[in-house]
Design a protein around this motif. Sequence first.
Motif, short mmCIF file in Angstrom:
data_model
loop_
_atom_site.label_atom_id
_atom_site.label_comp_id
_atom_site.label_asym_id
_atom_site.label_seq_id
_atom_site.Cartn_x
_atom_site.Cartn_y
_atom_site.Cartn_z
N THR A 1 0.84 -1.21 0.00
CA THR A 1 0.00 0.00 0.00
C THR A 1 0.87 1.25 0.00
O THR A 1 0.65 2.18 -0.78
N VAL B 1 2.45 1.83 -3.34
CA VAL B 1 1.49 2.31 -4.34
C VAL B 1 1.20 3.78 -4.12
O VAL B 1 1.24 4.59 -5.05
N ILE B 2 0.96 4.14 -2.87
CA ILE B 2 0.66 5.55 -2.58
C ILE B 2 1.83 6.44 -2.97
O ILE B 2 1.67 7.46 -3.63
N ILE C 1 2.04 6.65 -6.88
CA ILE C 1 0.98 7.44 -7.51
C ILE C 1 1.20 8.92 -7.23
O ILE C 1 1.13 9.77 -8.12
N CYS D 1 -6.85 10.77 -4.38
CA CYS D 1 -6.23 9.53 -4.84
C CYS D 1 -5.89 8.63 -3.66
O CYS D 1 -6.11 7.42 -3.69
N THR D 2 -5.34 9.21 -2.62
CA THR D 2 -4.92 8.42 -1.47
C THR D 2 -6.11 7.76 -0.80
O THR D 2 -6.07 6.58 -0.45
N GLN E 1 -7.36 4.93 -2.90
CA GLN E 1 -6.48 3.76 -2.78
C GLN E 1 -6.71 3.01 -1.50
O GLN E 1 -6.75 1.79 -1.46
N LYS E 2 -6.88 3.78 -0.41
CA LYS E 2 -7.11 3.15 0.90
C LYS E 2 -8.34 2.26 0.84
O LYS E 2 -8.32 1.11 1.28
N PHE F 1 -9.71 1.00 -1.79
CA PHE F 1 -9.46 -0.09 -2.72
C PHE F 1 -8.71 -1.22 -2.02
O PHE F 1 -9.08 -2.38 -2.11
N PHE F 2 -7.69 -0.86 -1.27
CA PHE F 2 -6.88 -1.90 -0.63
C PHE F 2 -7.61 -2.59 0.51
O PHE F 2 -7.33 -3.73 0.85
#
Lengths: 335, 461
Positions: free
Chosen positions: A228, A231-232, A235, A289-290, A293-294, A296-297
């Motif tokens: 994670t 990825v963060i 991105i 975006c962050t 992503q959170k 999503f993960f």
Amino acid sequence: MRQEKGMIAWAKSRKGQQFFTIVGFMIIPLALLLIFTYFPFAEMVKFSFYKMKYTTPVDRRVFVGWQNYLDVFRRKDCFGALKLSIYYMVGAILQLFLALYLATILSFKVKGGNLFKGLMFFPYLINGIAIGFIFKFFYTRGFVFDTVLTWCGFDPANLPYWLKDQAVNNWALVGTSVWRYLGQAMVLFVGAIMSVDAGMYEAAELDGANKFQIFRYIILPSIKTIVTLNVILSITGSLSAFEQPFVITSGANGTGTYFVIMNKIAHTSQKVGLASAMAVVLLLIIFACTILQKLFFKYIFRNADAEDESYAAKKQRKKQEKALVKAAKLEGKKV
Amino acid sequence: MKKRRVLAALLAAVMAFGVTACGSSSGKKSGSTKGSDTKDLSYANIELGKDYTDLKANITMFNHRTDMDSDDYGGKNWKQYLADFNKMYPNIKVDITTDTNYADDALTHLQSGDYETIMMIPAVDKADLSNYFISYGDIDTMQKEINYANTWMYDGEVYGVPSTATTQGIVYNKKVFEQAGIKEVPKTPEEFINALKAIKEKTKAIPLYTNYAAGWTMGAWDAYIGINATGSTKYMNQEFLHAKDPFKDYGDGTHPYSVYKILYDATAQKLIEDDYTTTDWEGSKTKLNNGEIGCMALGSWAYPQMEAAGKNSDDIGYMPFPITVDGKQYALCGADYSFGINVNASDDEKAAAMVFVKWMTEKSGFSYNEDGLPIDASTTDTKLDFSGVELLQDDPAVEGEEDLLNNLNSDSELNINAGGNDKIQAIIEHAANGDKSFDDIMKEWNEAWSSAQETEGVEVK
């Protein structure tokens, strides 16, 4: 008088002493944080509502409301520059997969494993400006890259101009960025994989799991925090790509990323307000975006003892609940 | 108890911080109030070789010419200049420090209050000059002694003597031009483009090397749009600001349009380097010297560097920019970095420094050796062959409009003569890709300029 005495008594008491100690210790880091991080940030947000240059005295700055923000979205070169981030994001995803793959291999006993790790981490240690100069020569017509490709059987006359041709120049820059940050991502992964209990592999092998299954069900869930994080980082990094385009092409020829354009607007054209607005908009985009992503993960990683359920499990449970409710309703109707 | 001690220590630390902060600000002031006690020292009154010959002093000088520090320097280096100076003044020792990041570091030196005896004056406000440097004399006296005396003038006093002066034109390789059969240097845009074509046909050299990738080499094209393209000293700082559509086609091969069109046409007709995105500035000097490049559009400051970059220094030439206004060519000229003398130095040091500056100007041949225009008013010696070309300086902006060009630059984002490299890079991109005509580019610029004029409330004439 009495109250004052009370205060002194309180200050001398254990609780009072505790309070003063805590304040005493916290005041310096808090002051540093406020003065050097939040105060300048607040100033920047304020700038974004003004038309001003760096040298404009305070009383001659013109308040323009949301005009700068409107400009950010209206101007082709400002918001359009974010399109270039897509190139870097594709590169970042590629880089993550590659790094994870290499890290998994290198975490087990490999001949010369440390040498490979060292070689792959090495680019990260080089100064970004130096990398820029290296790759400018690397991509020059007839220099390193073209020579290598000629060895591989490519006809030099058919090769594109890596930095001149607008169809490939952004990919060339992304390649540079991947080359630089691959090692760093890999080392983070290797570190995380090392911390996985080796007994788990043994147990899995006894149960007849193959290497891919070990990776899928043991390694990946164990290092999800680092995945994670990576990825963060990548991105965010691709949204704010700056060094490569700035040094190699100076943002010319269609390679001006959001940051390069922002730098140009702020420092060459001295439109500080507009540049500040661009910075604020980018910050909001990165926030968004962050958070995405959170979320999503949260759903993608299934972990046996994790408190939050996986998406599929949640769906299943909801379905059951719904069915129960329906059933109860039906029952009620019957009665 | 321990906790209390920590608290006390913290308080003490905070208080100490406060005290030192006050201390440093008061210490600074005392440094800069000296200086005005050397009124009898003046540039005009010094007679080199006669005055101050017994003076013993050690002075320092800080400047930007790192290349002249090296023994490999193609021209005369600092060591040789100092050796010559010490023949006349054996007791004055000059210690020279050079710096690649001069423009920024010099300002830091000045702000620290502890700086060298002689400095090349960096970008300081003219109003602050007297805080840092001593006056060489009043403007009327100095104008008889040197050219460009008003470069660092404030309130009628002159604080800087230019080290050399440069002009704007095109640096070229004479041999390449000869091989291409060009007998006379081109004087109009058409002649220039034809010359480039001839070079492409008859030689292997790249006709015009743009140095696109370096960026600042592109912004350098802005320097030609004033005096070189119009012949008017008022154009750049006055008329241009009020002009309606200054980038329009005037139809007679003059004005900014014609300057940028040369670049567009040369690119569109493939008369520039093949891969402009990977150009190399240092390498381009050697290539011009070797005859692999026909010409480059750069100020005359670049001329000595091109000569020094290889064995063929005699092949390098410098020609006026190929624009003729009413049958006459013009060129913008101006002072390079100027020598300033530290106001905080001792009287002996100040005198020694002024002797050195005057010697550099009158006896050293520095300006001549560096292919500059003469500074010493009593000579016309220069290597630049600009006969028949009128050398002019831009008039300053009219009162009240000093900041107008900056503001228009900012609003229009064209940044003329102010780092607007990307707009000129874009000319090359559009010309090479063929996705936008030159007239369309100029139309966009005119629109940007007009809207900036509107924002600033400028009267358009």
